[in-house]
Motif scaffolding. Structure first.
Motif, PDB file in Angstrom:
ATOM      1  N   ASP A  77      33.273  16.431  29.139  1.00 21.22           N
ATOM      2  CA  ASP A  77      33.847  16.822  28.139  1.00 21.22           C
ATOM      3  C   ASP A  77      35.101  17.998  28.400  1.00 21.22           C
ATOM      4  OD1 ASP A  77      34.586  16.313  25.315  1.00 21.22           O
ATOM      5  OD2 ASP A  77      33.517  18.212  24.739  1.00 21.22           O
ATOM      6  N   LEU A  85      36.706  13.810  22.076  1.00 23.94           N
ATOM      7  CA  LEU A  85      35.850  15.067  22.177  1.00 23.94           C
ATOM      8  C   LEU A  85      34.248  14.741  22.100  1.00 23.94           C
ATOM      9  CD1 LEU A  85      37.985  17.825  20.750  1.00 23.94           C
ATOM     10  CD2 LEU A  85      37.684  17.135  23.151  1.00 23.94           C
ATOM     11  N   LEU A  87      31.969  17.449  21.989  1.00 23.96           N
ATOM     12  CA  LEU A  87      31.819  18.621  21.482  1.00 23.96           C
ATOM     13  C   LEU A  87      33.028  18.912  20.423  1.00 23.96           C
ATOM     14  CD1 LEU A  87      29.893  20.646  23.803  1.00 23.96           C
ATOM     15  CD2 LEU A  87      28.956  20.064  21.753  1.00 23.96           C
ATOM     16  N   PRO A  88      32.496  19.575  19.110  1.00 25.03           N
ATOM     17  CA  PRO A  88      33.600  19.891  18.306  1.00 25.03           C
ATOM     18  C   PRO A  88      34.394  21.042  18.816  1.00 25.03           C
ATOM     19  CG  PRO A  88      31.510  19.901  16.976  1.00 25.03           C
ATOM     20  CD  PRO A  88      31.239  19.691  18.622  1.00 25.03           C
ATOM     21  N   GLN A  89      35.679  21.259  18.447  1.00 21.65           N
ATOM     22  CA  GLN A  89      36.390  22.621  19.068  1.00 21.65           C
ATOM     23  C   GLN A  89      36.142  23.552  17.987  1.00 21.65           C
ATOM     24  OE1 GLN A  89      40.346  20.290  18.487  1.00 21.65           O
ATOM     25  NE2 GLN A  89      40.665  20.725  20.720  1.00 21.65           N
ATOM     26  N   ASP A  90      35.857  23.409  16.615  1.00 24.16           N
ATOM     27  CA  ASP A  90      35.384  24.681  15.954  1.00 24.16           C
ATOM     28  C   ASP A  90      34.238  25.139  16.387  1.00 24.16           C
ATOM     29  OD1 ASP A  90      35.641  26.054  13.265  1.00 24.16           O
ATOM     30  OD2 ASP A  90      33.541  25.387  13.466  1.00 24.16           O
ATOM     31  N   LYS A  93      30.845  24.875  14.318  1.00 25.60           N
ATOM     32  CA  LYS A  93      30.371  23.393  14.546  1.00 25.60           C
ATOM     33  C   LYS A  93      29.512  22.976  15.682  1.00 25.60           C
ATOM     34  CE  LYS A  93      33.248  21.421  10.807  1.00 25.60           C
ATOM     35  NZ  LYS A  93      34.484  20.636  10.458  1.00 25.60           N
ATOM     36  N   ARG A  94      30.627  23.822  16.812  1.00 26.39           N
ATOM     37  CA  ARG A  94      30.098  23.488  18.102  1.00 26.39           C
ATOM     38  C   ARG A  94      28.624  24.089  18.221  1.00 26.39           C
ATOM     39  NH1 ARG A  94      33.634  22.603  22.657  1.00 26.39           N
ATOM     40  NH2 ARG A  94      32.543  22.881  24.508  1.00 26.39           N
ATOM     41  N   VAL A  97      25.842  22.068  16.870  1.00 27.53           N
ATOM     42  CA  VAL A  97      25.465  20.629  17.603  1.00 27.53           C
ATOM     43  C   VAL A  97      24.648  21.357  18.677  1.00 27.53           C
ATOM     44  CG1 VAL A  97      26.542  19.161  19.326  1.00 27.53           C
ATOM     45  CG2 VAL A  97      27.539  19.419  16.939  1.00 27.53           C
ATOM     46  N   HIS A 150      27.277   9.508   8.195  1.00 25.54           N
ATOM     47  CA  HIS A 150      27.791   9.957   9.653  1.00 25.54           C
ATOM     48  C   HIS A 150      28.154   8.533  10.177  1.00 25.54           C
ATOM     49  CE1 HIS A 150      28.488  12.037  13.329  1.00 25.54           C
ATOM     50  NE2 HIS A 150      27.399  11.449  13.917  1.00 25.54           N
ATOM     51  N   ASN A 156      34.053   8.673  17.941  1.00 25.03           N
ATOM     52  CA  ASN A 156      33.468   9.947  17.235  1.00 25.03           C
ATOM     53  C   ASN A 156      32.038  10.222  17.904  1.00 25.03           C
ATOM     54  OD1 ASN A 156      31.971   8.180  15.834  1.00 25.03           O
ATOM     55  ND2 ASN A 156      32.169   9.558  13.933  1.00 25.03           N
ATOM     56  N   GLY A 158      29.410  11.889  19.864  1.00 27.30           N
ATOM     57  CA  GLY A 158      29.144  13.349  20.413  1.00 27.30           C
ATOM     58  C   GLY A 158      27.911  13.464  21.224  1.00 27.30           C
TER      59      GLY A 158
END
Length: 231
Positions: A77, A85, A87-90, A93-94, A97, A150, A156, A158
């Motif tokens: 990633d 992506l 993993l989330p960028q935020d 949220k990351r 996860v 979801h 999407n 992840g």
């Protein structure tokens, strides 16, 4: 330049940990060479690339080995940022996860493995623990998905999807061999719909072995571990 960007994956077709890496590579659209390993007679390259654990998967990129499936997923990633992506960028949220990925890996996976390699009272105890962990995961999904469906596709999917897929993507084979239904829509509706979604994803269908082969693998692993514990 092409040689510098060469990607090679050492693994075995039946390993769910190897499948994690294959799915991630496919999602990112990364061409790679697959080297099938014999874990009974491990290659010198595998022993050289992973001298600590001597296990698969091992990803070779630019001649450098990366070991352990979760480490490899994050490497993929962070290295190939042009694709979807994992993993989330935020940051928050990351972090969520990461938390649930760790939960699946440490709390759920180990107990499912215990169900496979045990019988009698020990197995019943392990099954009970798995259902307790699944209940916690079901509650966690309510917060993670925030009441939304979801939807999963190649764009999407992840790391958490991939890790759970490696555990329950073969849940029908597990059910046939163990006689236990972990993915139950009545008990765990969110989890069941999630599992169904990633099983139907094109990338998972492409890489997934036939049901009969998965049943044979679980039967072999169960028989082997029970024989070893009885010896």
């Amino acid at each position: 330049m092409a040689e510098e960007n060469k990607v090679k994956l050492h693994g075995v077709w039946a390993s769910p940990y190897v499948k994690r890496v294959e799915i991630a590579l496919k999602i990112k659209g990364i061409p790679y060479e697959f080297a099938e390993e014999d874990l009974v007679n491990k290659s010198q390259l595998l022993l050289q690339y992973n001298p600590v654990h001597k296990k698969v998967p091992v990803l070779i990129h630019n001649g450098k080995p990366i070991c352990e499936s979760l480490v490899i997923l994050e490497y993929i990633d962070e290295t190939w940022k042009n694709g979807p992506l994992l993993l989330p960028q935020d940051p928050y949220k990351r972090a969520k996860v990461h938390f649930w990925t760790s939960f699946v890996e440490k709390e759920l996976l180990e107990n499912v493995h215990l169900v496979v390699r045990s019988e009698g009272g020990e197995q019943e105890k392990a099954i009970k623990v798995v259902f307790e962990k699944l209940k916690l995961l079901e509650e966690g999904l309510k917060d993670l998905f925030q009441g939304e469906t979801h939807h999963i596709d190649g764009e999407n999917m992840g790391i958490l999807d991939i890790v759970l897929c490696s555990l329950f993507g073969a849940h029908k084979a597990q059910e046939e061999v163990l006689g236990v239904k972990f993915i139950d829509p009545e008990k765990f509706p969110l989890l069941s719909s999630w599992v169904t979604a990633f099983i139907e994803a094109a990338v998972v269908k492409e890489l997934g072995p036939p049901h009969e082969k998965l049943v044979a693998v679980y039967q072999f692993l169960r028989q082997k571990t029970l024989q070893a514990s009885a010896a």
